[in-house]
Motif scaffolding. Structure first.
Motif, PDB file in Angstrom:
ATOM      1  N   LEU A   1       0.797  -1.234   0.000  1.00 51.73           N
ATOM      2  CA  LEU A   1       0.000   0.000   0.000  1.00 51.73           C
ATOM      3  C   LEU A   1       0.830   1.285   0.000  1.00 51.73           C
ATOM      4  CD1 LEU A   1      -3.112  -0.569   2.287  1.00 51.73           C
ATOM      5  CD2 LEU A   1      -3.034  -0.296  -0.172  1.00 51.73           C
ATOM      6  N   HIS A   2       2.103   1.201   0.348  1.00 53.57           N
ATOM      7  CA  HIS A   2       2.966   2.394   0.376  1.00 53.57           C
ATOM      8  C   HIS A   2       2.303   3.534   1.155  1.00 53.57           C
ATOM      9  CE1 HIS A   2       5.270   0.279  -2.658  1.00 53.57           C
ATOM     10  NE2 HIS A   2       4.178   0.186  -3.397  1.00 53.57           N
ATOM     11  N   ILE A   3       1.980   3.285   2.400  1.00 51.76           N
ATOM     12  CA  ILE A   3       1.263   4.246   3.226  1.00 51.76           C
ATOM     13  C   ILE A   3       2.170   5.409   3.613  1.00 51.76           C
ATOM     14  CG2 ILE A   3       0.008   4.566   5.400  1.00 51.76           C
ATOM     15  CD1 ILE A   3      -0.711   1.541   5.186  1.00 51.76           C
ATOM     16  N   LYS A   4       1.682   6.609   3.360  1.00 56.65           N
ATOM     17  CA  LYS A   4       2.433   7.821   3.701  1.00 56.65           C
ATOM     18  C   LYS A   4       2.051   8.275   5.109  1.00 56.65           C
ATOM     19  CE  LYS A   4       2.458   9.270  -1.135  1.00 56.65           C
ATOM     20  NZ  LYS A   4       1.903   8.037  -1.658  1.00 56.65           N
ATOM     21  N   ASP A   5       2.947   9.010   5.759  1.00 54.19           N
ATOM     22  CA  ASP A   5       2.712   9.473   7.131  1.00 54.19           C
ATOM     23  C   ASP A   5       1.424  10.264   7.286  1.00 54.19           C
ATOM     24  OD1 ASP A   5       4.989   8.247   8.033  1.00 54.19           O
ATOM     25  OD2 ASP A   5       6.157  10.081   8.229  1.00 54.19           O
ATOM     26  N   LYS A   6       1.069  11.056   6.275  1.00 57.98           N
ATOM     27  CA  LYS A   6      -0.103  11.926   6.391  1.00 57.98           C
ATOM     28  C   LYS A   6      -1.421  11.187   6.129  1.00 57.98           C
ATOM     29  CE  LYS A   6      -0.080  13.774   1.676  1.00 57.98           C
ATOM     30  NZ  LYS A   6       0.881  13.142   0.884  1.00 57.98           N
ATOM     31  N   GLU A   7      -1.362   9.936   5.696  1.00 55.48           N
ATOM     32  CA  GLU A   7      -2.581   9.195   5.393  1.00 55.48           C
ATOM     33  C   GLU A   7      -3.203   8.626   6.669  1.00 55.48           C
ATOM     34  OE1 GLU A   7      -2.448   7.523   0.987  1.00 55.48           O
ATOM     35  OE2 GLU A   7      -0.863   6.646   2.228  1.00 55.48           O
ATOM     36  N   LYS A   8      -4.503   8.854   6.807  1.00 51.63           N
ATOM     37  CA  LYS A   8      -5.258   8.371   7.968  1.00 51.63           C
ATOM     38  C   LYS A   8      -5.707   6.931   7.707  1.00 51.63           C
ATOM     39  CE  LYS A   8      -8.106  10.998  10.063  1.00 51.63           C
ATOM     40  NZ  LYS A   8      -9.177  11.866  10.537  1.00 51.63           N
ATOM     41  N   VAL A   9      -5.439   6.064   8.686  1.00 51.83           N
ATOM     42  CA  VAL A   9      -5.743   4.644   8.558  1.00 51.83           C
ATOM     43  C   VAL A   9      -6.824   4.247   9.566  1.00 51.83           C
ATOM     44  CG1 VAL A   9      -4.784   2.310   8.809  1.00 51.83           C
ATOM     45  CG2 VAL A   9      -3.390   4.127   7.785  1.00 51.83           C
ATOM     46  N   LEU A  10      -7.844   3.544   9.071  1.00 51.53           N
ATOM     47  CA  LEU A  10      -8.864   2.947   9.923  1.00 51.53           C
ATOM     48  C   LEU A  10      -8.704   1.436   9.853  1.00 51.53           C
ATOM     49  CD1 LEU A  10     -11.428   3.020  11.697  1.00 51.53           C
ATOM     50  CD2 LEU A  10     -12.756   2.965   9.568  1.00 51.53           C
ATOM     51  N   ASP A  11      -8.655   0.795  10.997  1.00 54.09           N
ATOM     52  CA  ASP A  11      -8.516  -0.651  11.095  1.00 54.09           C
ATOM     53  C   ASP A  11      -9.800  -1.213  11.711  1.00 54.09           C
ATOM     54  OD1 ASP A  11      -7.602  -3.252  11.333  1.00 54.09           O
ATOM     55  OD2 ASP A  11      -6.088  -2.788  12.858  1.00 54.09           O
ATOM     56  N   ILE A  12     -10.600  -1.894  10.884  1.00 57.48           N
ATOM     57  CA  ILE A  12     -11.890  -2.419  11.320  1.00 57.48           C
ATOM     58  C   ILE A  12     -11.707  -3.861  11.791  1.00 57.48           C
ATOM     59  CG2 ILE A  12     -14.262  -2.935  10.650  1.00 57.48           C
ATOM     60  CD1 ILE A  12     -13.963  -0.777   8.466  1.00 57.48           C
ATOM     61  N   GLY A  13     -12.097  -4.110  13.022  1.00 55.69           N
ATOM     62  CA  GLY A  13     -11.854  -5.408  13.631  1.00 55.69           C
ATOM     63  C   GLY A  13     -10.433  -5.478  14.153  1.00 55.69           C
ATOM     64  N   CYS A  14     -10.000  -4.376  14.747  1.00 52.10           N
ATOM     65  CA  CYS A  14      -8.596  -4.191  15.145  1.00 52.10           C
ATOM     66  C   CYS A  14      -8.152  -5.072  16.299  1.00 52.10           C
ATOM     67  CB  CYS A  14      -8.328  -2.735  15.492  1.00 52.10           C
ATOM     68  SG  CYS A  14      -9.196  -2.177  16.976  1.00 52.10           S
ATOM     69  N   GLY A  15      -9.094  -5.619  17.049  1.00 52.74           N
ATOM     70  CA  GLY A  15      -8.705  -6.450  18.189  1.00 52.74           C
ATOM     71  C   GLY A  15      -7.884  -5.663  19.192  1.00 52.74           C
ATOM     72  N   THR A  16      -6.707  -6.160  19.508  1.00 56.00           N
ATOM     73  CA  THR A  16      -5.826  -5.502  20.478  1.00 56.00           C
ATOM     74  C   THR A  16      -5.001  -4.383  19.852  1.00 56.00           C
ATOM     75  OG1 THR A  16      -4.032  -7.074  20.130  1.00 56.00           O
ATOM     76  CG2 THR A  16      -5.651  -7.608  21.859  1.00 56.00           C
ATOM     77  N   ALA A  17      -5.047  -4.261  18.541  1.00 58.65           N
ATOM     78  CA  ALA A  17      -4.332  -3.207  17.797  1.00 58.65           C
ATOM     79  C   ALA A  17      -2.848  -3.171  18.137  1.00 58.65           C
ATOM     80  CB  ALA A  17      -4.988  -1.850  18.039  1.00 58.65           C
ATOM     81  N   PHE A  18      -2.252  -4.331  18.354  1.00 58.66           N
ATOM     82  CA  PHE A  18      -0.848  -4.384  18.764  1.00 58.66           C
ATOM     83  C   PHE A  18       0.120  -3.849  17.720  1.00 58.66           C
ATOM     84  CE2 PHE A  18      -1.680  -8.530  16.862  1.00 58.66           C
ATOM     85  CZ  PHE A  18      -0.620  -8.656  15.973  1.00 58.66           C
ATOM     86  N   TYR A  19      -0.289  -3.746  16.469  1.00 59.43           N
ATOM     87  CA  TYR A  19       0.585  -3.248  15.403  1.00 59.43           C
ATOM     88  C   TYR A  19       0.313  -1.779  15.061  1.00 59.43           C
ATOM     89  CZ  TYR A  19      -3.575  -4.910  12.903  1.00 59.43           C
ATOM     90  OH  TYR A  19      -4.878  -5.155  12.513  1.00 59.43           O
ATOM     91  N   SER A  20      -0.479  -1.101  15.847  1.00 58.24           N
ATOM     92  CA  SER A  20      -0.874   0.282  15.538  1.00 58.24           C
ATOM     93  C   SER A  20       0.314   1.229  15.426  1.00 58.24           C
ATOM     94  CB  SER A  20      -1.845   0.809  16.588  1.00 58.24           C
ATOM     95  OG  SER A  20      -1.214   0.865  17.852  1.00 58.24           O
ATOM     96  N   ASP A  21       1.393   0.948  16.139  1.00 55.88           N
ATOM     97  CA  ASP A  21       2.560   1.841  16.093  1.00 55.88           C
ATOM     98  C   ASP A  21       3.279   1.799  14.750  1.00 55.88           C
ATOM     99  OD1 ASP A  21       3.463  -0.754  16.565  1.00 55.88           O
ATOM    100  OD2 ASP A  21       5.113  -0.110  17.855  1.00 55.88           O
ATOM    101  N   LEU A  22       2.878   0.910  13.848  1.00 57.84           N
ATOM    102  CA  LEU A  22       3.461   0.862  12.507  1.00 57.84           C
ATOM    103  C   LEU A  22       2.851   1.937  11.595  1.00 57.84           C
ATOM    104  CD1 LEU A  22       3.536  -3.012  12.002  1.00 57.84           C
ATOM    105  CD2 LEU A  22       5.458  -1.504  12.582  1.00 57.84           C
ATOM    106  N   PHE A  23       1.806   2.608  12.089  1.00 61.43           N
ATOM    107  CA  PHE A  23       1.106   3.628  11.322  1.00 61.43           C
ATOM    108  C   PHE A  23       1.201   4.968  12.039  1.00 61.43           C
ATOM    109  CE2 PHE A  23      -0.900  -0.479  10.700  1.00 61.43           C
ATOM    110  CZ  PHE A  23      -0.912  -0.592   9.316  1.00 61.43           C
ATOM    111  N   LYS A  24       1.371   6.034  11.278  1.00 61.31           N
ATOM    112  CA  LYS A  24       1.488   7.378  11.854  1.00 61.31           C
ATOM    113  C   LYS A  24       0.148   7.889  12.401  1.00 61.31           C
ATOM    114  CE  LYS A  24       3.976  11.253  12.179  1.00 61.31           C
ATOM    115  NZ  LYS A  24       5.183  11.366  12.945  1.00 61.31           N
ATOM    116  N   ASP A  25      -0.936   7.713  11.621  1.00 60.54           N
ATOM    117  CA  ASP A  25      -2.264   8.222  11.998  1.00 60.54           C
ATOM    118  C   ASP A  25      -3.248   7.057  11.978  1.00 60.54           C
ATOM    119  OD1 ASP A  25      -4.593   9.610  12.444  1.00 60.54           O
ATOM    120  OD2 ASP A  25      -4.196  11.154  10.944  1.00 60.54           O
ATOM    121  N   TYR A  26      -3.371   6.373  13.107  1.00 67.25           N
ATOM    122  CA  TYR A  26      -4.114   5.112  13.212  1.00 67.25           C
ATOM    123  C   TYR A  26      -5.340   5.258  14.111  1.00 67.25           C
ATOM    124  CZ  TYR A  26      -5.049   0.246  14.581  1.00 67.25           C
ATOM    125  OH  TYR A  26      -5.638  -0.969  14.825  1.00 67.25           O
TER     126      TYR A  26
END
Length: 160
Positions: free
Chosen positions: A30-55
């Motif tokens: 996906l080549h996610i840029k820092d300024k892109e807002k990410v929504l994670d549906i069914g995120c559970g514990t969201a343990f990987y959220s720190d891999l995204f700038k705006d999560y």
């Protein structure tokens, strides 16, 4: 969500390695840029959220969310509490087979997402073919294999 409430405290131990493999494929494709807002549906514990700038994560298991240190909220995929086109990217990692109404959830994804999506679908899901066809009908893109899932990476189809 009773099952996920029951395993919430051990979820990361049980699934972290497998889920991270999928997330790394998604990040690469996906080549996610820092300024892109990410929504994670069914995120559970969201343990990987720190891999995204705006999560932002959303899940319908309060106990899973209670294990998270990320920006997460309680809610359902079928009724997302966000404005239209409020996220650049929507993820749903190994969750769509748990939604009460996958068709409504996909309409909500299309409503809140500007364009890029990544949805992983559990290969052993009883509804695999139905969900695969539903995803292909609403999104254009490519699919990639992981050990237990098919990963759909793409864009929202223009239906106008």
């Amino acid at each position: 969500m009773k099952f996920y409430d029951e395993i919430a405290k051990s979820y990361n131990e049980l699934h972290k390695e497998e889920q991270l493999k999928k997330i790394h494929i998604i990040l690469k494709k996906l080549h996610i840029k820092d300024k892109e807002k990410v929504l994670d549906i069914g995120c559970g514990t969201a343990f990987y959220s720190d891999l995204f700038k705006d999560y932002t994560g959303i899940d319908s298991s309060k106990k899973m969310l209670s294990q998270s240190n990320a920006n997460v909220i309680y809610g359902k995929a079928e009724k997302l509490p966000f404005k239209d086109k409020s996220f650049n990217i929507v993820l749903s990692v190994t969750a769509i087979h748990n939604f009460n109404n996958p068709e409504k959830a996909i309409q909500e994804i299309k409503r809140v997402c500007k364009n890029k999506i990544a949805i992983t679908l559990l290969k052993k899901s009883n509804e695999f073919n139905y969900l695969k066809n539903l995803i292909k009908k609403n999104f254009k893109g490519k699919k990639f294999n992981s050990e237990k899932d098919i990963i759909f990476i793409g864009l929202i189809k223009n239906t106008e």
